[in-house]
Design a protein around this motif. Sequence first.
Motif, PDB file in Angstrom:
ATOM      1  N   TYR A  32      14.637 -29.448  20.799  1.00  0.00           N
ATOM      2  CA  TYR A  32      16.070 -29.675  20.948  1.00  0.00           C
ATOM      3  C   TYR A  32      16.443 -31.127  21.216  1.00  0.00           C
ATOM      4  O   TYR A  32      17.419 -31.635  20.644  1.00  0.00           O
ATOM      5  N   LYS A  33      15.711 -31.812  22.058  1.00  0.00           N
ATOM      6  CA  LYS A  33      16.029 -33.218  22.330  1.00  0.00           C
ATOM      7  C   LYS A  33      15.895 -34.060  21.075  1.00  0.00           C
ATOM      8  O   LYS A  33      16.756 -34.897  20.776  1.00  0.00           O
ATOM      9  N   ILE A  36      18.733 -33.380  18.664  1.00  0.00           N
ATOM     10  CA  ILE A  36      19.949 -34.080  19.078  1.00  0.00           C
ATOM     11  C   ILE A  36      19.892 -35.542  18.653  1.00  0.00           C
ATOM     12  O   ILE A  36      20.883 -36.098  18.167  1.00  0.00           O
ATOM     13  N   SER A  39      20.569 -35.716  14.965  1.00  0.00           N
ATOM     14  CA  SER A  39      21.987 -35.456  14.698  1.00  0.00           C
ATOM     15  C   SER A  39      22.817 -36.710  14.960  1.00  0.00           C
ATOM     16  O   SER A  39      23.701 -37.062  14.166  1.00  0.00           O
ATOM     17  N   TYR A  40      22.514 -37.384  16.061  1.00  0.00           N
ATOM     18  CA  TYR A  40      23.217 -38.636  16.353  1.00  0.00           C
ATOM     19  C   TYR A  40      22.982 -39.657  15.250  1.00  0.00           C
ATOM     20  O   TYR A  40      23.912 -40.287  14.744  1.00  0.00           O
ATOM     21  N   ALA A  89      27.823 -37.950  21.152  1.00  0.00           N
ATOM     22  CA  ALA A  89      26.463 -37.911  20.591  1.00  0.00           C
ATOM     23  C   ALA A  89      25.658 -39.122  21.037  1.00  0.00           C
ATOM     24  O   ALA A  89      24.469 -39.002  21.345  1.00  0.00           O
ATOM     25  N   ARG A  93      22.341 -38.599  23.186  1.00  0.00           N
ATOM     26  CA  ARG A  93      21.097 -39.122  22.617  1.00  0.00           C
ATOM     27  C   ARG A  93      20.429 -40.088  23.580  1.00  0.00           C
ATOM     28  O   ARG A  93      19.217 -40.039  23.793  1.00  0.00           O
ATOM     29  N   CYS A  96      18.845 -38.052  26.300  1.00  0.00           N
ATOM     30  CA  CYS A  96      17.638 -37.378  25.800  1.00  0.00           C
ATOM     31  C   CYS A  96      16.460 -38.341  25.714  1.00  0.00           C
ATOM     32  O   CYS A  96      15.328 -37.977  26.021  1.00  0.00           O
ATOM     33  N   ASP A 108      23.149 -26.648  23.093  1.00  0.00           N
ATOM     34  CA  ASP A 108      23.488 -28.078  23.041  1.00  0.00           C
ATOM     35  C   ASP A 108      23.083 -28.670  21.687  1.00  0.00           C
ATOM     36  O   ASP A 108      23.845 -29.403  21.064  1.00  0.00           O
ATOM     37  N   ALA A 109      21.875 -28.350  21.257  1.00  0.00           N
ATOM     38  CA  ALA A 109      21.355 -28.894  20.000  1.00  0.00           C
ATOM     39  C   ALA A 109      22.124 -28.339  18.800  1.00  0.00           C
ATOM     40  O   ALA A 109      22.421 -29.077  17.858  1.00  0.00           O
ATOM     41  N   GLN A 112      25.505 -30.124  18.633  1.00  0.00           N
ATOM     42  CA  GLN A 112      25.387 -31.480  18.101  1.00  0.00           C
ATOM     43  C   GLN A 112      25.107 -31.458  16.599  1.00  0.00           C
ATOM     44  O   GLN A 112      25.657 -32.266  15.847  1.00  0.00           O
ATOM     45  N   TYR A 113      24.280 -30.545  16.167  1.00  0.00           N
ATOM     46  CA  TYR A 113      23.970 -30.437  14.739  1.00  0.00           C
ATOM     47  C   TYR A 113      25.228 -30.085  13.943  1.00  0.00           C
ATOM     48  O   TYR A 113      25.506 -30.687  12.897  1.00  0.00           O
TER      49      TYR A 113
END
Length: 131
Positions: A32-33, A36, A39-40, A89, A93, A96, A108-109, A112-113
């Motif tokens: 997940y981290k 994220i 995604s950012y 984001a 990020r 994370c 959360d992930a 963000q996605y």
Amino acid sequence: MPDYQKELVEYRLQTAQEKLHSAKILLDAGEYKDSIGRSYYAMFSAIRAILALDKVDFSKHAGVIAYFQKEYVKTGKFDKEYSKYISSAFQIRNNCDYADFFLVSRNDAVEQYEKAEKFVDAIKKYLLKVE
């Protein structure tokens, strides 16, 4: 727009798509981290595609984001929600990557996605209009 400029826009947009694809793979793998983070970077790369139109770039992420907000959000070319997406984001990020014991959930992930997908899609639509 000169050829190199168009190629740079396309390259950066392709990079955004690749980051988005990586985010999905990492999300599905339970990372997940890292999802994220990708995604950012999908959003960030999409913004840099727009900056190529203006022949502008910055050495710091904050500069890229501030320019996008000033020239594209405040002028109404993009809705304010996109400013919130990239700002949030960026902060998540950073947490994370650098904050000890920072925990993120699958939700959360996923959030963000989904925001990154919407963000990259909006940039693509904008770029099609200005070509």
